[in-house]
Design an enzyme around this catalytic site. Structure first.
Site, PDB file in Angstrom:
ATOM      1  N   GLY A   1      56.564  44.426  72.889  1.00  0.00           N
ATOM      2  CA  GLY A   1      55.792  43.546  72.766  1.00  0.00           C
ATOM      3  C   GLY A   1      55.795  42.642  74.268  1.00  0.00           C
ATOM      4  O   GLY A   1      55.030  42.173  74.747  1.00  0.00           O
ATOM      5  N   THR A   2      57.058  42.606  74.718  1.00  0.00           N
ATOM      6  CA  THR A   2      57.252  42.303  76.113  1.00  0.00           C
ATOM      7  C   THR A   2      56.444  42.623  77.179  1.00  0.00           C
ATOM      8  O   THR A   2      55.778  41.976  78.208  1.00  0.00           O
ATOM      9  CB  THR A   2      58.700  42.294  76.324  1.00  0.00           C
TER      10      THR A   2
ATOM     11  N   GLN B   1      54.376  38.498  65.896  1.00  0.00           N
ATOM     12  CA  GLN B   1      54.848  38.032  64.762  1.00  0.00           C
ATOM     13  C   GLN B   1      54.033  37.830  63.564  1.00  0.00           C
ATOM     14  O   GLN B   1      54.397  38.213  62.542  1.00  0.00           O
ATOM     15  CB  GLN B   1      55.566  36.720  64.884  1.00  0.00           C
TER      16      GLN B   1
ATOM     17  N   SER C   1      53.910  44.716  68.217  1.00  0.00           N
ATOM     18  CA  SER C   1      55.195  45.379  68.548  1.00  0.00           C
ATOM     19  C   SER C   1      55.550  46.246  67.176  1.00  0.00           C
ATOM     20  O   SER C   1      55.380  45.720  66.239  1.00  0.00           O
ATOM     21  CB  SER C   1      56.252  44.675  69.017  1.00  0.00           C
TER      22      SER C   1
ATOM     23  N   HIS D   1      59.021  47.269  66.338  1.00  0.00           N
ATOM     24  CA  HIS D   1      60.184  46.845  65.562  1.00  0.00           C
ATOM     25  C   HIS D   1      60.062  45.674  64.892  1.00  0.00           C
ATOM     26  O   HIS D   1      61.265  45.394  64.002  1.00  0.00           O
ATOM     27  CB  HIS D   1      61.249  46.939  66.692  1.00  0.00           C
TER      28      HIS D   1
ATOM     29  N   THR E   1      55.455  59.107  80.755  1.00  0.00           N
ATOM     30  CA  THR E   1      55.107  59.839  79.622  1.00  0.00           C
ATOM     31  C   THR E   1      55.283  59.002  78.474  1.00  0.00           C
ATOM     32  O   THR E   1      56.401  58.211  78.113  1.00  0.00           O
ATOM     33  CB  THR E   1      56.263  60.850  79.600  1.00  0.00           C
TER      34      THR E   1
ATOM     35  N   CYS F   1      65.540  36.629  71.894  1.00  0.00           N
ATOM     36  CA  CYS F   1      65.792  36.995  73.417  1.00  0.00           C
ATOM     37  C   CYS F   1      66.568  35.686  74.181  1.00  0.00           C
ATOM     38  O   CYS F   1      66.826  35.813  75.406  1.00  0.00           O
ATOM     39  CB  CYS F   1      64.254  36.867  73.909  1.00  0.00           C
TER      40      CYS F   1
END
Length: 377
Positions: free
Chosen positions: A69-70, A177, A197, A199, A235, A323
């Site tokens: 996401g970042t 989220q 994202s 995870h 890659t 974070c």
């Protein structure tokens, strides 16, 4: 052990790990190679792209895979602004964004852009009227998150998007989220870029995606190859991407069931505290909030004290964004909401996931109430 920090990260779903396994063992070709090994890898990559595009209501070519996401946020904000700097150098965001957005905007300021940080009300909500007033002739990009990662408040994305579309201003939303617990269809949602994202939805860490509308200008930030249609060199994380697609499909199929479960858990937790008669304050919007996030303050019990006692009892919760874990600074989200100091200094985020049960959530709530009764001043 009771894990109530699913907004930080989630355990990998067993079916996700199973889907990834062949791409960690037998299917090891480079997706950019032309031989049979590469073609097999490319097929896996493009199947995953098709699956995620379908879930988002997008065309496959609009999905750009990233490291999370970042990176997706950085690519959208920095890449989107830099590609339009001839049109203008003004960007708008909110004061409660994830640091992946805020720090990207700070970087743009170092490059000579002007950034307007919109305030929010006491529920964490952005005002559409204030956003309208902030728009200027040189505004080229707006980034407002879909649902807040600390307090769960859901922003008026559709209303904002419609307004910006009328003015031909590129609109990005960080939906990290919201993905998996809210239906997201970019063919109906008026957004030009959207970050997700893996995870956060029981997929692997280190992989995410950016929906990038066909006509949206972008300046690549990674160079060194023609991968992702020349939009991101390097890659691709093939096993991670396959796992992401599997997690996304599972989440989409189970969304209604999961949301109902999370809402039940939220109400169960609050019911325990009401029954225990302790003082608490729920942070965020009372109605427009993500179902799996519950941010609550216990006046008289410092956040760190609560988290330490919960951890000793085998319960994992958080003070806010992962974070910023370890930081002694107050949450920028709660500060932007202008909450009372005692509320900000006693805030804890509980976030639910697929491995939780109502019974263990009630157990965690009772333990929390016992801690409040023991240490509150």
């Amino acid at each position: 052990m009771i894990y109530l920090d699913h907004a930080a990260t989630t355990p990998v779903h067993p079916r996700v790990a199973e889907a990834m396994h062949p791409y960690l063992t037998n299917v090891y070709g480079n997706p950019s190679s032309l031989h049979g090994f590469g073609r097999e890898a490319r097929m896996g990559l493009e199947r995953a792209r098709d699956r995620i595009a379908h879930i988002l209501g997008a065309e496959p070519q609009t999905i750009v895979f990233t490291s999370g996401g970042t990176e997706a946020d950085n690519m959208a904000i920095i890449g989107g602004a830099m590609a339009q700097q001839d049109r203008g150098r003004h960007v708008i965001t909110s004061s409660v964004e994830h640091h992946a957005v805020l720090h990207a905007c700070a970087h743009l300021e170092q490059l000579g852009f002007e950034v307007t940080y919109l305030p929010v009300d006491e529920t964490g909500m952005v005002s559409l009227e204030e956003l309208k007033q902030a728009v200027r002739p040189d505004t080229v990009l707006v980034s407002i998150m879909y649902g807040n990662n600390e307090v769960g408040t859901i922003q008026p994305i559709e209303e904002i998007g419609r307004f910006l579309r009328e003015r031909n201003i590129v609109f990005h939303t960080d939906a990290v989220q919201a993905f998996g617990v809210m239906p997201l269809n970019v063919s109906e949602l008026p957004v030009d870029m959207l970050s997700v994202s893996a995870h956060k939805i029981n997929g692997p860490k280190g992989v995410g995606a950016l929906y990038l509308g066909r006509k949206v200008p972008i300046q690549p930030h990674l160079h060194g190859g023609k991968q992702e249609r020349n939009r991101r060199g390097g890659t691709e994380n093939l096993a991670g991407i396959v796992g992401f697609a599997e997690a996304a499909e599972i989440a989409a199929r189970e969304m209604e069931e999961r949301v109902a479960k999370y809402r039940q858990m939220r109400e169960a937790m609050l019911a325990v505290w009401r029954e225990a008669g302790i003082a608490y304050h729920v942070n965020g919007h009372p109605e427009r909030h993500l179902p799996h996030i519950l941010n609550v303050s216990f006046p008289g019990v410092h956040t760190e004290t609560m988290l330490m006692n919960l951890d000793l009892a085998g319960i994992a919760a958080a003070s806010g964004s992962a974070c910023t874990s370890g930081s002694l600074e107050l949450s920028h989200v709660l500060q932007a909401m202008c909450l009372d100091d005692t509320v900000m200094r006693s805030a804890v985020r509980f976030s639910f996931g697929i491995t939780n049960t109502v019974e263990e959530v009630e157990q965690a709530a009772q333990t929390t109430a016992d801690i409040v009764k023991r240490v509150a001043r």
